[in-house]
Design a protein around this motif. Structure first.
Motif, PDB file in Angstrom:
ATOM      1  N   VAL A   3      -7.449  -3.959  -4.510  1.00  0.00           N
ATOM      2  CA  VAL A   3      -6.232  -3.296  -4.785  1.00  0.00           C
ATOM      3  C   VAL A   3      -5.584  -4.373  -5.705  1.00  0.00           C
ATOM      4  N   ILE A   7      -1.832  -0.657  -8.791  1.00  0.00           N
ATOM      5  CA  ILE A   7      -1.856   0.293  -7.650  1.00  0.00           C
ATOM      6  C   ILE A   7      -0.573  -0.056  -6.856  1.00  0.00           C
ATOM      7  N   ILE A   8      -0.319  -1.068  -6.464  1.00  0.00           N
ATOM      8  CA  ILE A   8       0.923  -1.633  -5.404  1.00  0.00           C
ATOM      9  C   ILE A   8       2.079  -1.109  -6.387  1.00  0.00           C
ATOM     10  N   TYR A  11       3.276   2.330  -5.822  1.00  0.00           N
ATOM     11  CA  TYR A  11       4.024   2.696  -4.627  1.00  0.00           C
ATOM     12  C   TYR A  11       5.332   2.875  -4.371  1.00  0.00           C
ATOM     13  N   TRP A  62       5.047   5.296   4.052  1.00  0.00           N
ATOM     14  CA  TRP A  62       4.039   4.852   3.628  1.00  0.00           C
ATOM     15  C   TRP A  62       2.904   5.431   4.551  1.00  0.00           C
ATOM     16  N   SER A  63       1.710   5.685   4.068  1.00  0.00           N
ATOM     17  CA  SER A  63       0.759   6.136   4.891  1.00  0.00           C
ATOM     18  C   SER A  63       0.056   4.796   5.291  1.00  0.00           C
ATOM     19  N   GLN A  65      -2.976   3.602   4.854  1.00  0.00           N
ATOM     20  CA  GLN A  65      -3.594   3.234   3.803  1.00  0.00           C
ATOM     21  C   GLN A  65      -2.720   2.363   2.909  1.00  0.00           C
ATOM     22  N   CYS A  66      -1.637   2.785   2.274  1.00  0.00           N
ATOM     23  CA  CYS A  66      -0.625   2.363   1.525  1.00  0.00           C
ATOM     24  C   CYS A  66      -0.244   0.741   2.113  1.00  0.00           C
ATOM     25  N   ASP A  69      -3.115  -1.383   1.934  1.00  0.00           N
ATOM     26  CA  ASP A  69      -3.486  -1.864   0.571  1.00  0.00           C
ATOM     27  C   ASP A  69      -2.470  -2.861   0.244  1.00  0.00           C
ATOM     28  N   PHE A  70      -1.151  -2.683   0.582  1.00  0.00           N
ATOM     29  CA  PHE A  70      -0.033  -3.810   0.442  1.00  0.00           C
ATOM     30  C   PHE A  70      -0.538  -5.209   0.956  1.00  0.00           C
TER      31      PHE A  70
END
Length: 87
Positions: A3, A7-8, A11, A62-63, A65-66, A69-70
């Motif tokens: 990640v 990507i972050i 969001y 946020w999901s 997954q998000c 990821d964070f």
């Protein structure tokens, strides 16, 4: 998958960025959600907020997954992240 900041950064919407710049004016450091160092400085608080669903304001949560990821990105950038996690 690694990640990355790109990507972050994706969001955070422009509305998120504008809102946090306005409300963080009196904080130790203003929070710019499109600045990697600023997000790292406030990562514990951001993670707790997106995990609990109190952020983002006025937008869908946020999901999982998000959120994951964070956390993965934050931990990869700051090996002491576990000690700073607040939520």
């Amino acid at each position: 998958m690694t990640v990355t900041w790109d990507i972050i950064k994706g969001y955070f919407t422009d509305m998120d960025v504008d809102h946090m710049k306005q409300v963080s004016g009196s904080w130790p450091k203003p929070l710019d959600l499109h600045d990697e160092q600023s997000v790292l400085y406030y990562a514990a608080q951001i993670h707790a907020s997106v995990k609990s669903g109190t952020m983002p304001i006025g937008e869908p949560r946020w999901s999982q997954q998000c959120v994951d990821d964070f956390y993965q990105w934050w931990h990869s950038m700051d090996p002491a992240a576990d000690a700073k996690r607040i939520g």
